[in-house]
Design a protein around this motif. Structure first.
Motif, PDB file in Angstrom:
ATOM      1  N   PRO A  86      -9.715 -24.478 -21.156  1.00 19.62           N
ATOM      2  CA  PRO A  86     -10.351 -23.358 -20.461  1.00 19.62           C
ATOM      3  C   PRO A  86      -9.328 -22.351 -19.937  1.00 19.62           C
ATOM      4  O   PRO A  86      -8.239 -22.731 -19.521  1.00 19.62           O
ATOM      5  N   VAL A  87      -9.693 -21.071 -19.961  1.00 15.20           N
ATOM      6  CA  VAL A  87      -8.792 -20.014 -19.506  1.00 15.20           C
ATOM      7  C   VAL A  87      -8.457 -20.188 -18.042  1.00 15.20           C
ATOM      8  O   VAL A  87      -7.299 -20.110 -17.634  1.00 15.20           O
ATOM      9  N   ASN A  88      -9.444 -20.434 -17.212  1.00 13.34           N
ATOM     10  CA  ASN A  88      -9.235 -20.637 -15.780  1.00 13.34           C
ATOM     11  C   ASN A  88      -9.826 -21.969 -15.359  1.00 13.34           C
ATOM     12  O   ASN A  88     -10.891 -22.026 -14.750  1.00 13.34           O
ATOM     13  N   PRO A  89      -9.123 -23.060 -15.696  1.00 14.84           N
ATOM     14  CA  PRO A  89      -9.691 -24.366 -15.329  1.00 14.84           C
ATOM     15  C   PRO A  89      -9.804 -24.507 -13.816  1.00 14.84           C
ATOM     16  O   PRO A  89      -8.924 -24.083 -13.081  1.00 14.84           O
ATOM     17  N   LYS A  90     -10.907 -25.068 -13.385  1.00 13.56           N
ATOM     18  CA  LYS A  90     -11.109 -25.313 -11.957  1.00 13.56           C
ATOM     19  C   LYS A  90     -10.323 -26.553 -11.548  1.00 13.56           C
ATOM     20  O   LYS A  90     -10.235 -27.518 -12.290  1.00 13.56           O
ATOM     21  N   THR A  91      -9.769 -26.502 -10.370  1.00 21.61           N
ATOM     22  CA  THR A  91      -9.062 -27.682  -9.841  1.00 21.61           C
ATOM     23  C   THR A  91      -9.730 -28.120  -8.560  1.00 21.61           C
ATOM     24  O   THR A  91     -10.476 -27.382  -7.920  1.00 21.61           O
TER      25      THR A  91
END
Length: 93
Positions: A86-91
């Motif tokens: 994913p481009v902006n993986p959630k953490t």
């Protein structure tokens, strides 16, 4: 596997083989039994031997790089997206 799934798989196999026949190229299909098990084993070994991979979701392609530097391209509507990060993986941080 349901009868509906089996019918869809068989229809896909027939379509692919018919497309090959149009250009006078022989095809081979395995949808069960020893033939499918052998094909899976060969594919697993082939993938396990790869030295690199290039994923192109927008092109619907995955390129596998082999030890000898050669490449194999897999055209798929799903595989590139399964392999993409994913481009902006959630953490959780």
């Amino acid at each position: 596997m349901s009868d509906d799934q089996s019918a869809k798989i068989q229809a896909t196999v027939e379509r692919v083989l018919e497309l090959a026949e149009e250009v006078e190229a022989a095809g081979e299909a395995s949808v069960g039994g020893a033939g499918l098990e052998r094909t899976r084993a060969v594919l697993h070994a082939w993938i396990d031997g790869m030295k690199g991979v290039v994923v192109h979701p927008a092109l619907g392609r995955v390129t596998v790089i082999h030890e000898n530097g050669r490449e194999s391209t897999i055209a798929s509507a799903e595989l590139p997206y399964l392999l993409s990060v994913p481009v902006n993986p959630k953490t959780d941080a």
